[in-house]
Structure formats: structure tokens, C-alpha cells
Design an enzyme around this catalytic site. Structure first.
Site, short mmCIF file in Angstrom:
data_model
loop_
_atom_site.label_atom_id
_atom_site.label_comp_id
_atom_site.label_asym_id
_atom_site.label_seq_id
_atom_site.Cartn_x
_atom_site.Cartn_y
_atom_site.Cartn_z
N SER A 1 0.83 -1.21 0.00
CA SER A 1 0.00 0.00 0.00
C SER A 1 0.86 1.25 0.00
O SER A 1 2.01 1.25 0.47
CB SER A 1 -0.92 0.01 1.22
N ALA A 2 0.30 2.33 -0.52
CA ALA A 2 1.00 3.60 -0.55
C ALA A 2 1.31 4.06 0.87
O ALA A 2 0.52 3.82 1.80
CB ALA A 2 0.14 4.65 -1.26
#
Length: 420
Positions: free
Chosen positions: A75-76
Site C-alpha cells: 500500500s501507498a
């Protein structure tokens, strides 16, 4: 950068990312700042270059299916930081992470400290093997890595003070509530009417009550918790309508709907870059027949009558009629939102959608958005509180209620029936 080692460059980029997330208001607590400066993100994505690893707003896909759709991702940093802030994790807590990769588990291990415990579970052996390997390389050897279908939680290490779900979930299985302590937090990217929001939910007995919600995208849940949407393909694949909950009974009525001349109505205005997540959810919970509209841009542009302005992804159907929300650039950074409606009698549908856009503009623009309540499907109707919108899923009922501003006295909100 000349004279800089890869390790030094990674540290520079890591600090730049944290600085950017602080400036954006995503990181607000010193503890989250400290762990995100400490954990080497590059260890958990060795195949990617450092600039991609430390891009604040983008995630990294680590596995795709045969059709190129992402099955697992890192995930970012923005999404990870926000979920960690939502979770309010303290030293000594017992935490379950659903959806592995290693990076987030390392953050969690730092946050709970030596007296706490972290368990991370994934259905894919490819993912859990990577997770174990990367955590060991980074020195986080106390994390329990479990290969299992997270639909059923991980009962051998319950009860949990916090459960963080890092994959998109259409439903809330009973195990996630049952294995959470009363007063504990579940943070989950929950999909309602096709719209995903990362919601922090507090357990209150047998129900969950939201504290906060924010727009984020995550790869979908696999296994028993997987959910397939219904799609209607129009114009030979140039346009797709996606129904995430309950599609209309007879989609064939929409055959050829885009060959009609459109009716255009006006809704609200926006500025470039202004978030519109609350507007999407408002339409989803007030306009019957809400769906998402998606374009194959090349096929659409090659069409004799291409559709324009579809950047919002919001649409609705009513029998043989279809309306979508389009954006049109005005002067400077101003946009106007228009409703384009097609079909044999599209005017009423266009008016309904445009009016709800105006109500959002008047009463909810810039507001906190709705509250989410989650109840088991077995809850009797008479025990459910009043809500503006109720959607029934496999295991749960999700109730959504909007704040009612003082100037909305006498205003009618369209109530959806329960979807079963």
C-alpha cells in the site's frame, strides 16, 4: 546522487516521504512519524527502484492474476500512515493484520513494542512466504505470519485489541467482530455501493460504530470473502456500468440507451483538486439505481458519439434510462458538474440526480460525511436504529446516516429499501 550509497539514498527518500505526509496532514502523531522514519520500506519491495518505493501517494503491485489484475500490493505510504493513525495503537496491544506483505506488520510491531503481539494473515502462500522472509531480514522475528482464509480471522491468537484489514472488503464477517475486544477497533477498507472507504469502527457489544472514514483503494479480498460485481457492457465495450450490490432486475432494458439524444441538467460546482468523496457517497445513498460508470477511453474516442466528461464514475439507472455525472471545465480552476441522461424518458432521472448534487452542495460539502454502523444480518429489524440508508450484505447490515443540518428541516432524503 553522486557519492550517495543506496542505503543513504533510501534514508533520504524515507525522510522526504514522511515530511510530505506530515505536510499533507496524514501523519499527525509523533509515534507514527517515528516508526515510518525507522522501518526500511525498500526491504519489503526489493524488485522496485527506490523512487517508486518511496512515492508517498502510490502503492506497488507485487502480484497479478492471469488477466493483469492486482492480487497483492504494498500500500501507498499515505494509506498506511492514515490507517495507522486511525487505529490508535498503543504498546502492549494484540493486533491482527488481515492481508500481508510485511511492511505494515513491521510498523505494527514497532508500535506494540516488546510486550505486544502482531499476527498477520494472508490466503496466498506467495504472499506469506515473502512476508516471513522480509520480516526476518528486517529483524521483526516476533510477528506471527499465518497462511489462512481471513474470513474466519485467526482464533488461536484472539482476542485482539485492534484488527487492521489491508485488502478491500465487501462485507464484515462475524469472526472480525467476535475476535475483537469490546471497545477495540476494526479498521477496514469497506466497499458500499461500489465505493470503498477506509472506516475505523469501534466494537460496542455486537455492533460496530464508525469513528472516521476516508477514501482509499485496496486490492480486493480473496477466498470466502470475495465478491463479484455485476457489469453491463454498452457500445461494444466502450462503456461499462458496474453494480456492486443489487443490479436492476432486467438490464436488457438498457440496450441501446446511449443512442438517444441526452438531456443535460446542472448540479454543483467544484474546484480542481477539491475532494468529492462525500459527494460520491451522498449520491450512492440517495439516488435509487446508483452504479459506477467506466470507460475504455480508446474505444470511446473512436465511437461516432463519444461520451464526455466522465471523470467522476457516478451514474444511475431507472428502468430504460441512464444518467451519469460529468465534469466540465470552466474558467481557471473551476468545474461544473452536469447530469447527462439518456433513454426514452430521461428527464425525471436527470432532475433527481441534479437535485441530490445541489443538496450535497448546500448541506454536506466540506462536512464530515456519514456515520457507519455495522450489525450482524441476524439482528431483528426492530433492534436496528433509524438510518438514512441500509444495505444488506452476506454477514452484515451496514447502516449509513448523514448529519442533518439545521437548514434541512422538512427536507426529504430518499430512503433505499434494504438490499438482501
Amino acid at each position: 546522487m553522486t557519492g550517495t550509497t543506496p542505503g543513504e539514498r533510501a534514508t533520504q527518500l524515507r525522510n522526504q516521504t514522511v515530511d510530505a505526509l506530515k505536510d499533507a496532514g496524514t501523519i499527525v502523531s509523533p509515534r507514527i512519524e517515528a516508526v515510518m522514519r525507522a522501518v526500511p520500506r525498500e526491504t519489503f519491495a526489493p524488485e522496485a527502484d527506490l523512487e517508486a518505493v518511496y512515492e508517498p501517494w502510490n502503492g506497488l503491485v507485487t502480484k497479478k492474476d492471469e488477466n493483469g489484475r492486482p492480487l497483492s500490493s504494498l500500500s501507498a505510504p499515505d494509506a498506511q500512515a492514515h490507517m495507522l493513525e486511525q487505529a490508535r495503537i498503543e504498546p502492549g496491544m494484540n493486533v491482527l493484520e488481515i492481508g500481508s506483505g510485511g511492511m505494515n506488520a513491521a510498523y505494527l510491531s514497532e508500535l506494540v513494542g516488546p510486550t505486544g503481539r502482531v499476527t498477520t494473515v494472508d490466503i496466498d502462500e506467495f504472499v506469506t512466504e515473502r512476508t516471513s522472509r522480509f520480516l526476518n531480514q528486517a529483524g521483526y522475528t516476533r510477528v506471527n505470519v499465518v497462511l489462512a482464509d481471513a474470513e474466519y480471522g485467526v482464533p488461536e491468537h484472539e482476542p485482539y485489541d485492534r484488527i487492521l484489514v489491508t485488502v478491500g472488503s465487501w462485507d464484515v464477517p462475524p469472526a472480525w467482530i467476535d475476535q475483537l475486544v469490546d471497545g477495540g477497533l476494526l479498521v477496514v477498507p469497506l466497499k458500499v455501493m461500489g465505493l470503498m472507504r477506509t472506516v475505523a469502527l469501534v466494537r460496542e457489544g455486537g455492533r460496530l460504530v464508525s469513528e472516521s472514514a476516508r477514501l482509499f483503494g485496496f486490492v480486493p479480498m480473496q477466498g470466502a470473502g470475495a465478491h463479484d460485481s455485476t457489469e453491463l457492457v454498452l457500445r461494444d465495450g466502450a462503456v461499462r456500468l458496474v453494480f456492486d450490490e443489487q443490479p436492476p432486475a432486467d438490464l436488457s432494458r438498457l440496450d441501446g440507451v446511449l443512442e438517444y439524444e441526452p438531456v443535460v441538467d446542472s448540479g454543483a460546482g467544484l474546484r480542481l483538486g477539491e475532494p468529492w468523496a462525500t459527494m460520491q457517497m451522498w449520491l450512492a445513498t440517495t439516488v435509487p439505481g446508483f452504479c459506477r460508470i467506466m470507460l475504455d477511453r480508446a474505444a470511446n474516442e473512436a465511437s461516432p458519439r463519444p461520451l464526455g466528461g466522465i471523470h467522476t464514475g457516478m451514474a444511475a439507472v431507472d428502468g430504460a434510462n441512464l444518467a451519469y455525472v460529468a465534469s466540465r471545465r470552466l474558467g481557471g480552476d473551476h468545474l461544473t458538474l452536469e447530469v447527462h441522461a439518456y433513454g426514452p424518458s430521461p428527464t425525471a432521472l436527470a432532475q433527481v440526480v441534479a437535485e441530490q448534487l445541489r443538496i450535497w452542495d448546500r448541506d454536506h460539502r466540506g462536512g464530515p460525511g456519514p456515520q457507519y454502523l455495522v450489525y450482524p444480518t441476524t439482528t431483528p429489524d426492530e433492534q436496528l436504529p433509524a438510518a438514512d440508508f441500509v444495505v444488506g450484505k452476506r454477514h452484515s447490515r451496514v447502516l449509513i446516516s448523514w448529519p442533518h443540518p439545521a437548514n434541512a428541516v422538512g427536507q426529504d432524503i430518499l430512503h433505499h429499501p434494504n438490499h438482501q
